[in-house]
Design an enzyme around this catalytic site. Structure first.
Site, mmCIF file in Angstrom:
data_model
loop_
_atom_site.group_PDB
_atom_site.id
_atom_site.type_symbol
_atom_site.label_atom_id
_atom_site.label_comp_id
_atom_site.label_asym_id
_atom_site.label_seq_id
_atom_site.Cartn_x
_atom_site.Cartn_y
_atom_site.Cartn_z
ATOM 1 N N HIS A 1 0.841 -1.202 0.000
ATOM 2 C CA HIS A 1 0.000 0.000 0.000
ATOM 3 C C HIS A 1 0.876 1.253 0.000
ATOM 4 C CE1 HIS A 1 1.138 -0.382 4.202
ATOM 5 N NE2 HIS A 1 0.824 0.887 4.369
ATOM 6 N N ASP B 1 0.489 5.042 1.979
ATOM 7 C CA ASP B 1 -0.274 5.463 3.151
ATOM 8 C C ASP B 1 -1.468 6.320 2.728
ATOM 9 O OD1 ASP B 1 1.327 4.093 4.915
ATOM 10 O OD2 ASP B 1 2.721 5.767 5.200
ATOM 11 N N HIS C 1 4.587 0.201 -0.016
ATOM 12 C CA HIS C 1 5.390 -0.543 0.953
ATOM 13 C C HIS C 1 4.572 -1.667 1.557
ATOM 14 C CE1 HIS C 1 3.551 2.847 3.107
ATOM 15 N NE2 HIS C 1 3.491 2.073 4.171
ATOM 16 N N ARG D 1 5.258 7.578 13.428
ATOM 17 C CA ARG D 1 5.116 8.017 12.042
ATOM 18 C C ARG D 1 4.660 9.470 11.970
ATOM 19 N NH1 ARG D 1 0.678 5.208 7.973
ATOM 20 N NH2 ARG D 1 -0.865 6.197 9.311
HETATM 21 FE FE LIG Z 1 1.959 2.172 5.679
#
Ligand SMILES: [Fe+2]
Length: 323
Positions: free
Chosen positions: A128, A130, A279, A296
């Site tokens: 995917h 993000d 990723h 993140r």
């Molecule tokens: Fe991710």
């Protein structure tokens, strides 16, 4: 990422070293202390490396939450996600922390394994970018490791520009004009009876029609804008046609030569262009029963634009620039 004016002279790199680690994607950057605040030349060199290598890695960094956000801010505007995992720091709204992946299934009243099984509808499923179902997916993500298992838990990225360039000319011409619907929760297999995750998906629907080939806003490269997580259907094709083409494109994207795999250590930081990569989160560490705590920060992104200049179209649940 926004384009920041720097005073860097052409060719200066602020003393940092950019060492590519795979043929098409990934570079390790040394010679910079991210917590100390990189200077303008270092910021310019990091930005150029992210655009060139799609994901860059730093090791042995000592960023705290504030330093992480301050570093991110040198490259763009950090987004403030409206919903975060419960391990996220309440006083730093830009940071999302994943501390225990096992909490997710439990949140929806089922064992984590079952929840994953119901979500994994294909082998490509985990790949995917993000928030790819948004009309303006983040431009970049900066992920920092705090605690990692002694083995297992690697992340893998794939270069979508290289994958596009590697297609044959007739296939590139075919996909150039296509668009696809991206949706949160694609392929989820509901539990019989009451299923809290279905309720969650219905309450938080996000769907967008994106170009299948995106023109990168900074490099001008054509990017094969597909992933196994959000893409529901290629517009205008029959369902079986769409599935066959998507399988072909995802096989292309995930060919090993377009990927790089990163072994995390505490203090590692990965910084990727979320517009030019997909990723794969690890699936080999749940049984190890070892904590893996990651933080993140995502940078606000643009609305994608296709080869013919047509932008993505929001269907549900997202507006440009509004989180
Ligand atoms: Fe991710």
């Amino acid at each position: 990422m926004t384009t920041e004016k720097t005073t860097a002279e052409a060719g200066t790199d602020g003393g940092i070293e950019v060492r590519p680690v795979a043929g098409h994607i990934g570079a390790e950057i040394t010679g910079v202390d991210l917590a100390a605040g990189p200077d303008a030349a270092q910021v310019a060199a990091i930005r150029a490396a992210v655009l060139r290598w799609k994901v860059v890695f730093f090791r042995g960094q000592r960023l705290d939450h504030a330093g992480h956000v301050a570093f991110a801010r040198r490259f763009g505007e950090p987004v403030v996600p409206p919903r975060r995992g419960k391990a996220s720091p309440p006083d730093v709204p830009e940071i999302e922390t994943t501390a225990d992946r096992l909490e997710l299934g439990g949140r929806f009243g089922m064992p984590h394994d079952e929840w994953l099984r119901r979500r994994r509808h294909t082998l490509h499923r985990g790949w995917h970018c993000d928030h790819g179902a948004r009309v303006d997916p983040p431009a970049a993500t900066i992920l920092r490791a705090e605690t990692v298992p002694p083995y297992g838990g690697d992340t893998t990225w794939a270069n979508l520009a290289a994958a596009y360039a590697g297609l044959s000319a007739p296939l590139r011409a075919f996909v150039d004009g296509l668009r696809a619907e991206h949706r949160l929760g694609v392929g989820y297999q509901p539990r019989p009876g009451e299923d809290a995750y279905v309720r969650h998906l219905l309450d938080h629907q996000v769907a967008t029609v994106h170009p299948l080939v995106r023109v990168h806003p900074e490099t001008g490269e054509r990017v094969l804008f597909v992933n196994g997580y959000y893409v529901e259907q290629i517009a205008g094709l029959s369902r079986p046609e769409s599935q066959a083409i998507l399988d072909l494109l995802l096989d292309q994207v995930t060919r090993p030569e377009y990927t790089v795999r990163f072994r995390w250590e505490p203090g590692s930081v990965a910084f990727w262009d979320n517009r030019a990569t997909v990723h794969l989160a690890p699936s080999d560490n749940a049984h190890l029963d070892h904590p893996r705590t990651m933080h993140r920060v995502m940078l606000a992104g643009e609305v994608p634009v296709g080869v013919d200049g047509t932008p993505s179209e929001a269907l549900l649940g997202s507006e440009p620039g509004r989180w």
